[in-house]
Each structure stands twice: as structure tokens, then as C-alpha cells.
Design a protein around this motif. Structure first.
Motif, PDB file in Angstrom:
ATOM      1  N   ASN A  25     -24.986 -17.072  -9.029  1.00  0.00           N
ATOM      2  CA  ASN A  25     -24.850 -18.482  -9.355  1.00  0.00           C
ATOM      3  C   ASN A  25     -25.393 -19.330  -8.216  1.00  0.00           C
TER       4      ASN A  25
ATOM      5  N   LEU B  40     -30.361 -29.872  -6.458  1.00  0.00           N
ATOM      6  CA  LEU B  40     -30.819 -28.503  -6.228  1.00  0.00           C
ATOM      7  C   LEU B  40     -32.335 -28.541  -6.138  1.00  0.00           C
TER       8      LEU B  40
ATOM      9  N   ILE C 281     -25.303 -23.293  -7.494  1.00  0.00           N
ATOM     10  CA  ILE C 281     -24.699 -24.516  -8.003  1.00  0.00           C
ATOM     11  C   ILE C 281     -24.825 -25.601  -6.940  1.00  0.00           C
ATOM     12  N   ALA C 282     -25.358 -26.725  -7.314  1.00  0.00           N
ATOM     13  CA  ALA C 282     -25.442 -27.885  -6.433  1.00  0.00           C
ATOM     14  C   ALA C 282     -24.898 -29.082  -7.191  1.00  0.00           C
ATOM     15  N   LYS C 283     -23.792 -29.624  -6.747  1.00  0.00           N
ATOM     16  CA  LYS C 283     -23.223 -30.793  -7.420  1.00  0.00           C
ATOM     17  C   LYS C 283     -24.057 -32.037  -7.169  1.00  0.00           C
ATOM     18  N   GLY C 284     -24.892 -31.986  -6.151  1.00  0.00           N
ATOM     19  CA  GLY C 284     -25.808 -33.085  -5.880  1.00  0.00           C
ATOM     20  C   GLY C 284     -27.201 -32.762  -6.398  1.00  0.00           C
TER      21      GLY C 284
END
Length: 194
Positions: free
Chosen positions: A155, A162, A157-160
Motif C-alpha cells: 500500500n 502522492l 497512501i498519501a493523504k496529501g
């Protein structure tokens, strides 16, 4: 071949029921200890400066204690000097805690594998369950190759944001022969990759 029992006719002992110091002590395994300091109340509480034995033991020092072994030093040491310095001139340096944790704490922690005479150095981290890393910033760089492998799921995952950059980027999945792959053009009639 049984080794003859050693004898030392010049052994000197000073002590009481509380403890003792001996010079020229013959140990239970038939070796000579140049100096032995022992607690009189517990047979496994001692310090020996050995004189004979296998290469790893001859002229070696053994500290044995049924309680904890503690070293505290450096109260008056300047900040640019080591408060505690341990060096294995030859052979390995082994820290083991088979039934506990090994903790390394400090304002900063450096792990450096310099190799031998400037040759390749390798750092191995092997965990039976998990490897956990937490930090505000994690930077990983490699001059030759950087690889990530998993037998199951990976995985990212970048909440901001990527960002993925590459001089050449290939994407493929197990179903790409049927559904196509990211960035690949397909023939709409038979849905195969051109």
C-alpha cells in the motif's frame, strides 16, 4: 584424553564469609584465573581475570552476576567525548537478550556499516513479525537500486499529494492481458494490449 588437574602452590586468598579475592585460583573447569573476586553468598557472582583457557578466554575477563549488571559513567565527560566506549578489536560484538528487549536510546542514533578497509558494508534487519518505523520525515536513497517486495499487499497512501517520477515508468498487473494496464493503449475490439 583427560587433561591433568592443574595445581597452583602459590595461590593467595584474602576474604571472609562475605566475599574473597584470590590470586592464582583454579576454576571448576580446570583453568587458572590470575585474579578472582567473588561474592561469598552466591557462587555465580564473581569477576575473573583468566590466565589460561581457549583463545577466546585466555587473558580474558568474565563478569558474572545473578542480579543486574549496570554501568553508569560520564558524569564529567565533555560532550564531544564518549561517556562509555566499547570496542571489539577483533571478533564480533554481540548484544543478546533472548527473553527481553534490546533498547538503544539517545538524542541521535547512528548505525554505520563501514565494511573492511573501505569495502562494502551490509546492515541486516530481520524481524519475525513486523518492522515499524515512525518519524516526521523518512528519506530512503540508493545509488544503484531500491526495491520493495511483498508476497501479499503493498500500500502506498498519501493523504496529501502522492508524486511518482521516473525517466521510464512501467505499470503491469496480473489482469493486464484482459483489462489492459495503466498507460497502455488497447484494441477496443478484442481488448488486448497493442
Amino acid at each position: 584424553i583427560l587433561m591433568a588437574t592443574q595445581q597452583n602452590y602459590h595461590t593467595v586468598r584474602y576474604g571472609t564469609a562475605e566475599g574473597e579475592i584470590k590470586f592464582g585460583h583454579i576454576t571448576q573447569d580446570n583453568q587458572t584465573s590470575a585474579v578472582m573476586l567473588r561474592n561469598g553468598h552466591h557462587p555465580t557472582h564473581y569477576i575473573t581475570l583468566d590466565q589460561t583457557g581457549a583463545p577466546h578466554r585466555k587473558h580474558g575477563t568474565i563478569c558474572r552476576s545473578p542480579g543486574s549488571f549496570q554501568v553508569r559513567a560520564g558524569d564529567n565527560t565533555p560532550k564531544d567525548e564518549p561517556g562509555v566506549y566499547v570496542e571489539a578489536v577483533s571478533g564480533d560484538l554481540v548484544l543478546r537478550a533472548p527473553s527481553g528487549r534490546v533498547r538503544i536510546e539517545g538524542q541521535n542514533v547512528d548505525i554505520i556499516a563501514a565494511g573492511y578497509d573501505g569495502q562494502t558494508g551490509i546492515i541486516n534487519i530481520d524481524a519475525n513479525d513486523k518492522i515499524l518505523m515512525r518519524a516526521q520525515t523518512i528519506d530512503a536513497s540508493a545509488t544503484a537500486s531500491l526495491k520493495l517486495f511483498s508476497d501479499n499487499t503493498v500500500n502506498m497512501i498519501a493523504k496529501g499529494i502522492l508524486e511518482v517520477y521516473g525517466g521510464l515508468i512501467d505499470f503491469a498487473d496480473g489482469a493486464c492481458s484482459i483489462k489492459g494496464s495503466k498507460g497502455g493503449s488497447t484494441n477496443e475490439t478484442n481488448n488486448t494490449i497493442l
